[in-house]
Each structure stands twice: as C-alpha cells, then as structure tokens.
Design an enzyme around this catalytic site. Structure first.
Site, short mmCIF file in Angstrom:
data_model
loop_
_atom_site.label_atom_id
_atom_site.label_comp_id
_atom_site.label_asym_id
_atom_site.label_seq_id
_atom_site.Cartn_x
_atom_site.Cartn_y
_atom_site.Cartn_z
N GLY A 284 0.83 -1.19 0.00
CA GLY A 284 0.00 0.00 0.00
C GLY A 284 0.87 1.24 0.00
N GLN B 30 2.79 10.01 1.17
CA GLN B 30 4.09 9.33 1.23
C GLN B 30 4.97 9.66 0.05
OE1 GLN B 30 2.09 5.34 2.22
NE2 GLN B 30 4.14 5.18 3.13
N CYS C 239 5.92 0.11 7.37
CA CYS C 239 5.52 1.24 6.53
C CYS C 239 6.69 1.62 5.63
CB CYS C 239 5.11 2.42 7.42
SG CYS C 239 4.59 3.87 6.50
N LEU C 240 6.39 1.91 4.37
CA LEU C 240 7.46 2.31 3.45
C LEU C 240 8.10 3.63 3.86
CD1 LEU C 240 5.83 1.27 0.05
CD2 LEU C 240 7.43 -0.02 1.49
N HIS D 182 -4.50 1.44 7.53
CA HIS D 182 -3.16 2.02 7.56
C HIS D 182 -3.04 3.14 6.51
CE1 HIS D 182 1.37 1.50 7.94
NE2 HIS D 182 1.27 2.15 6.81
N GLU D 183 -3.49 2.87 5.28
CA GLU D 183 -3.36 3.86 4.21
C GLU D 183 -4.29 5.05 4.44
OE1 GLU D 183 -0.78 3.66 2.43
OE2 GLU D 183 -0.36 1.59 2.99
N HIS E 140 -2.79 7.42 6.81
CA HIS E 140 -1.82 8.32 6.16
C HIS E 140 -2.50 9.56 5.60
CE1 HIS E 140 2.13 6.49 6.20
NE2 HIS E 140 1.66 5.32 5.78
#
Length: 184
Positions: free
Chosen positions: A60, A65, A107-108, A149-150, A153
C-alpha cells in the site's frame, strides 16, 4: 478491479515516485479531497506510485508518502503473487467491527521498522474509482489492516501513533539512526 495496465507493460518506462521517510512534515498533513479537475494529475502520478510501491516492495502507498496533498491511496496485496491493484480516491471508513485484531505493521515511510498494532478486524470502505464511480469494499484480515493504515496516512497518522509513547519513540530513534548510517 484493476485500474492500470499489467505491471509488466509499465515497468520499463516508468520512473518510480520518491517515498518520503519519517519524520518528513508532509507525512503529518491531512490531505485535501481529490476533485474532478485533479483527474489528469492523478492519472499521471499513479504509474510512478505503483512502480515505487512494487519496487519497495510494499502492499500500500498513500499520496502523502510521495509528497502529494491529495486524498488517495493505492493497495495491492499481491495474493498468490498476482497483481490486483486498487486505487482508492477519497476513501472513508464507514463501518468497523467491534472485534479487534493485532497484526504486525510496517511502513514504506518507516523502512525496516515494525510493531504490532491493534485495529478493528473488519472494515467497510467507501471510495471512488478512477472513473469517478462510488465503490464500497468490505475487508477483513490483512486487507482491512492495509486499508486502515493507508487511510490513516491521508489523515496525517502513522502506524506508530497507535503505539505507546515509549514504543513510538524507540522506533523513531531507531529509524533516525538507520537513516544516519545510510547517509554516511
């Protein structure tokens, strides 16, 4: 429900988007809704986001991000190693279960950092697809976690915000140390 051509057709000519690393201030900003006039920009940006997410590798990626102040995210669990990309424009969680689930998250934007996070086990998410059609998606398990999660963000929330202050600070210090060592 694929929004893009097969990844193999895109992979050679697309420059991946740059993923921002915490504590970048963009990761703490609440995004603005995507409007119809944003459609061309969104379509132009998506291939680079998909490329960055798949290369990372991740499941994701939200617009903040990659430095975008727009309310959209992409998700692909790649179950059975098959790509099934989904673009969620202006997503909102409209229902959550009372039952909770603990799952390790990463997380990226916090590379190499993981912690167990407790979230609702199931969710229903309402969003628009790339054609502007309203969709609803019921999810459980990993997909429910990924969607929450997304969408977090998009509201300026990181997974570490669901942890105790002690755990959050430990992760952020470890991330800062890892980033310093990378740049040396």
């Amino acid at each position: 429900m694929s929004d893009l051509p097969p990844f193999s057709e895109m992979a050679t000519a697309i420059e991946p988007a740059t993923i921002l690393i915490a504590p970048h201030p963009m990761l703490r900003r609440k995004t603005r809704p995507v409007r119809p006039e944003d459609a061309a920009t969104l379509r132009a940006l998506l291939p680079g986001m998909w490329e960055a997410m798949y290369l990372a590798p991740g499941i994701g990626l939200a617009a903040p991000q990659v430095g975008l102040d727009l309310r959209f995210a992409i998700v692909d669990l790649m179950e059975n190693e098959t790509k099934s990309p989904v673009t969620l424009i202006n997503p909102e969680i409209i229902r959550v279960s009372d039952q909770l689930s603990a799952r390790e998250e990463g997380c990226l934007s916090l590379p190499g950092q993981y912690a167990e996070v407790i979230r609702p086990l199931t969710v229903r998410v309402r969003f628009q697809d790339l054609d502007g059609k309203r969709q609803e998606l019921d999810a459980d398990g990993l997909l429910a976690t990924c969607l929450q999660h997304e969408i977090d963000h998009l509201d300026g929330v990181l997974f570490v915000d669901h942890l105790s202050t002690l755990k959050r600070n430990m992760i952020m210090r470890r991330l800062a140390k890892d980033q310093r060592q990378k740049s040396d």
